[in-house]
Design a protein around this motif. Structure first.
Motif, PDB file in Angstrom:
ATOM      1  N   LEU A 131       9.151  37.993  19.378  1.00 30.24           N
ATOM      2  CA  LEU A 131      10.487  38.551  19.573  1.00 30.24           C
ATOM      3  C   LEU A 131      11.518  37.722  18.816  1.00 30.24           C
ATOM      4  O   LEU A 131      11.371  36.504  18.683  1.00 30.24           O
ATOM      5  N   THR A 132      12.551  38.396  18.349  1.00 24.89           N
ATOM      6  CA  THR A 132      13.660  37.723  17.666  1.00 24.89           C
ATOM      7  C   THR A 132      14.972  38.168  18.284  1.00 24.89           C
ATOM      8  O   THR A 132      15.173  39.360  18.551  1.00 24.89           O
ATOM      9  N   ILE A 133      15.849  37.201  18.531  1.00 26.94           N
ATOM     10  CA  ILE A 133      17.176  37.485  19.086  1.00 26.94           C
ATOM     11  C   ILE A 133      18.217  36.979  18.099  1.00 26.94           C
ATOM     12  O   ILE A 133      18.205  35.796  17.726  1.00 26.94           O
ATOM     13  N   LYS A 134      19.091  37.877  17.652  1.00 29.26           N
ATOM     14  CA  LYS A 134      20.160  37.507  16.723  1.00 29.26           C
ATOM     15  C   LYS A 134      21.498  37.919  17.307  1.00 29.26           C
ATOM     16  O   LYS A 134      21.637  39.024  17.832  1.00 29.26           O
ATOM     17  N   GLY A 135      22.484  37.026  17.206  1.00 27.55           N
ATOM     18  CA  GLY A 135      23.803  37.364  17.711  1.00 27.55           C
ATOM     19  C   GLY A 135      24.772  36.225  17.484  1.00 27.55           C
ATOM     20  O   GLY A 135      24.635  35.456  16.530  1.00 27.55           O
ATOM     21  N   ALA A 136      25.763  36.143  18.357  1.00 30.45           N
ATOM     22  CA  ALA A 136      26.752  35.064  18.293  1.00 30.45           C
ATOM     23  C   ALA A 136      26.716  34.301  19.609  1.00 30.45           C
ATOM     24  O   ALA A 136      26.218  34.801  20.620  1.00 30.45           O
ATOM     25  N   TYR A 137      27.227  33.077  19.597  1.00 34.21           N
ATOM     26  CA  TYR A 137      27.223  32.268  20.802  1.00 34.21           C
ATOM     27  C   TYR A 137      28.446  31.367  20.816  1.00 34.21           C
ATOM     28  O   TYR A 137      29.113  31.145  19.800  1.00 34.21           O
ATOM     29  N   ASP A 138      28.746  30.866  21.997  1.00 34.28           N
ATOM     30  CA  ASP A 138      29.624  29.696  22.098  1.00 34.28           C
ATOM     31  C   ASP A 138      29.038  28.768  23.152  1.00 34.28           C
ATOM     32  O   ASP A 138      28.305  29.204  24.049  1.00 34.28           O
ATOM     33  N   ALA A 139      29.294  27.491  23.017  1.00 32.96           N
ATOM     34  CA  ALA A 139      28.722  26.491  23.912  1.00 32.96           C
ATOM     35  C   ALA A 139      29.754  25.413  24.192  1.00 32.96           C
ATOM     36  O   ALA A 139      30.430  24.926  23.272  1.00 32.96           O
ATOM     37  N   VAL A 140      29.884  25.060  25.472  1.00 31.28           N
ATOM     38  CA  VAL A 140      30.827  24.025  25.888  1.00 31.28           C
ATOM     39  C   VAL A 140      30.123  23.100  26.873  1.00 31.28           C
ATOM     40  O   VAL A 140      29.474  23.570  27.810  1.00 31.28           O
ATOM     41  N   GLY A 141      30.216  21.795  26.654  1.00 29.46           N
ATOM     42  CA  GLY A 141      29.596  20.834  27.561  1.00 29.46           C
ATOM     43  C   GLY A 141      29.010  19.665  26.799  1.00 29.46           C
ATOM     44  O   GLY A 141      29.590  19.211  25.802  1.00 29.46           O
ATOM     45  N   LYS A 142      27.847  19.186  27.251  1.00 23.10           N
ATOM     46  CA  LYS A 142      27.216  18.039  26.611  1.00 23.10           C
ATOM     47  C   LYS A 142      25.730  18.273  26.404  1.00 23.10           C
ATOM     48  O   LYS A 142      25.050  18.889  27.241  1.00 23.10           O
ATOM     49  N   ILE A 143      25.209  17.816  25.274  1.00 20.34           N
ATOM     50  CA  ILE A 143      23.779  17.685  25.033  1.00 20.34           C
ATOM     51  C   ILE A 143      23.523  16.206  24.810  1.00 20.34           C
ATOM     52  O   ILE A 143      24.103  15.598  23.901  1.00 20.34           O
ATOM     53  N   LEU A 144      22.670  15.625  25.645  1.00 21.28           N
ATOM     54  CA  LEU A 144      22.490  14.174  25.641  1.00 21.28           C
ATOM     55  C   LEU A 144      23.848  13.526  25.927  1.00 21.28           C
ATOM     56  O   LEU A 144      24.476  13.824  26.928  1.00 21.28           O
ATOM     57  N   LEU A 145      24.303  12.689  25.014  1.00 18.33           N
ATOM     58  CA  LEU A 145      25.606  12.042  25.210  1.00 18.33           C
ATOM     59  C   LEU A 145      26.682  12.668  24.345  1.00 18.33           C
ATOM     60  O   LEU A 145      27.817  12.177  24.311  1.00 18.33           O
ATOM     61  N   PHE A 146      26.336  13.772  23.647  1.00 16.63           N
ATOM     62  CA  PHE A 146      27.257  14.348  22.676  1.00 16.63           C
ATOM     63  C   PHE A 146      28.059  15.497  23.285  1.00 16.63           C
ATOM     64  O   PHE A 146      27.480  16.456  23.804  1.00 16.63           O
ATOM     65  N   PRO A 147      29.374  15.420  23.230  1.00 12.57           N
ATOM     66  CA  PRO A 147      30.189  16.549  23.704  1.00 12.57           C
ATOM     67  C   PRO A 147      30.096  17.713  22.706  1.00 12.57           C
ATOM     68  O   PRO A 147      30.192  17.518  21.501  1.00 12.57           O
ATOM     69  N   ILE A 148      29.877  18.916  23.240  1.00 15.54           N
ATOM     70  CA  ILE A 148      29.719  20.100  22.384  1.00 15.54           C
ATOM     71  C   ILE A 148      30.849  21.080  22.661  1.00 15.54           C
ATOM     72  O   ILE A 148      31.191  21.365  23.807  1.00 15.54           O
ATOM     73  N   ASN A 149      31.412  21.585  21.593  1.00 13.35           N
ATOM     74  CA  ASN A 149      32.366  22.684  21.665  1.00 13.35           C
ATOM     75  C   ASN A 149      32.125  23.537  20.424  1.00 13.35           C
ATOM     76  O   ASN A 149      32.906  23.551  19.489  1.00 13.35           O
ATOM     77  N   GLY A 150      30.984  24.225  20.442  1.00  9.14           N
ATOM     78  CA  GLY A 150      30.567  24.948  19.237  1.00  9.14           C
ATOM     79  C   GLY A 150      30.575  26.445  19.420  1.00  9.14           C
ATOM     80  O   GLY A 150      30.559  26.974  20.533  1.00  9.14           O
TER      81      GLY A 150
END
Length: 284
Positions: free
Chosen positions: A151-170
């Motif tokens: 299966l393949t999923i294609k689209g758009a996303y947004d992400a807010v929070g942390k992965i490991l010690l890195f703050p994400i706002n992507g």
């Protein structure tokens, strides 16, 4: 009107033809001297054919549905495999939506320390699923389907929070590929009659288990708006640890897909009579 009356007294088409021939033999008066014209005769014959057809039910199951004469495993697997590539295209005239592709309009995935939301995700690949097993226990009202596919999923996303010690706002484009996803779905069924007294399968409930298979690949663009290098580093980490990431990240997506597929199958069952799906009487 004698012909029309005689024809309408018989409700089989072969009997209708015989009645028409009897009438022709008994009415030897020339067509040109006041007898009913050929146009009248043909009109009456066609009218009776329409009446005859009107008392039968038109077949609703599409041609790619090949009913089995029993619940033999081999027949059920082949019949299901034959149907999948066309069934997933949908049946708009029966209110059955497509499953390949289908769209995830919006799906929020709350993770530990991170919230990811998918938008307009197109899911494709179901038409190439391979059926591994089908069990139909009509007396127990139980049905099992096992299959695997990519299966393949294609689209758009947004992400807010942390992965490991890195703050994400992507935010950006997203693509997820699942290779050799394996799934088993157990469905509890029942038998119902519609308002016209026609028999149908119906669903009482379902449960499923799955395995992510050989690999899950993530491609999330622009995880860190300020740094492509950091985005690539974290993305590489996600793909190196795909199994652990998938266990937390993937289940909401699979839940969504399975629920949609089950609801689509339910619509199909409610639209197509039981007798057009399997040549086995409903058990008492």
């Amino acid at each position: 009107m004698k012909l029309a009356t005689e024809l309408r007294g018989d409700r089989t088409w072969s009997s209708t033809i015989r009645a028409a021939l009897r009438w022709m033999r008994s009415n030897k008066t020339s067509w040109y001297f006041g007898a009913p014209s050929p146009r009248y005769f043909l009109g009456a014959l066609c009218a009776d054919f329409i009446c005859f057809c009107g008392v039968t039910h038109a077949k609703l199951a599409p041609d790619y549905i090949h009913p089995c004469n029993d619940t033999n495993r081999e027949c059920l697997i082949k019949a299901t495999q034959d149907a999948i590539p066309e069934f997933v295209k949908g049946l708009p005239h029966l209110g059955v939506p497509p499953l390949d592709p289908f769209t995830i309009e919006k799906l929020s995935i709350p993770l530990s320390g991170l919230k990811v939301t998918f938008y307009q995700g197109k899911v494709s690949g179901f038409k190439k699923c391979i059926v591994d097993n089908v069990i139909s226990e009509l007396e127990k009202r139980h049905f099992v389907l096992e299959f695997h596919c990519n299966l393949t999923i294609k689209g758009a996303y947004d992400a807010v929070g942390k992965i490991l010690l890195f703050p994400i706002n992507g935010e950006g484009d997203a693509k997820i590929k699942l290779t050799n996803l394996k799934m088993k779905v157990d469905i509890d069924t029942k038998y119902i009659k519609d308002k016209e007294g026609v028999n149908h399968f119906a669903l009482k409930g379902y449960r499923y288990t799955f395995d992510y298979g050989d690999r899950v690949q993530f491609d999330l663009q622009n995880l860190f708006k300020e740094s492509k290098e950091l985005s690539d580093t974290v993305l590489a980490f996600l793909n190196e640890n795909w199994k652990a990431v998938s266990e937390e990240f993937g289940k909401p997506i699979v839940d969504y897909a399975v629920d949609l597929a089950i609801r689509t199958i339910e619509k199909f069952f409610l639209a197509v009579p039981y007798e057009e799906l399997i040549n086995v009487p409903i058990p008492l």
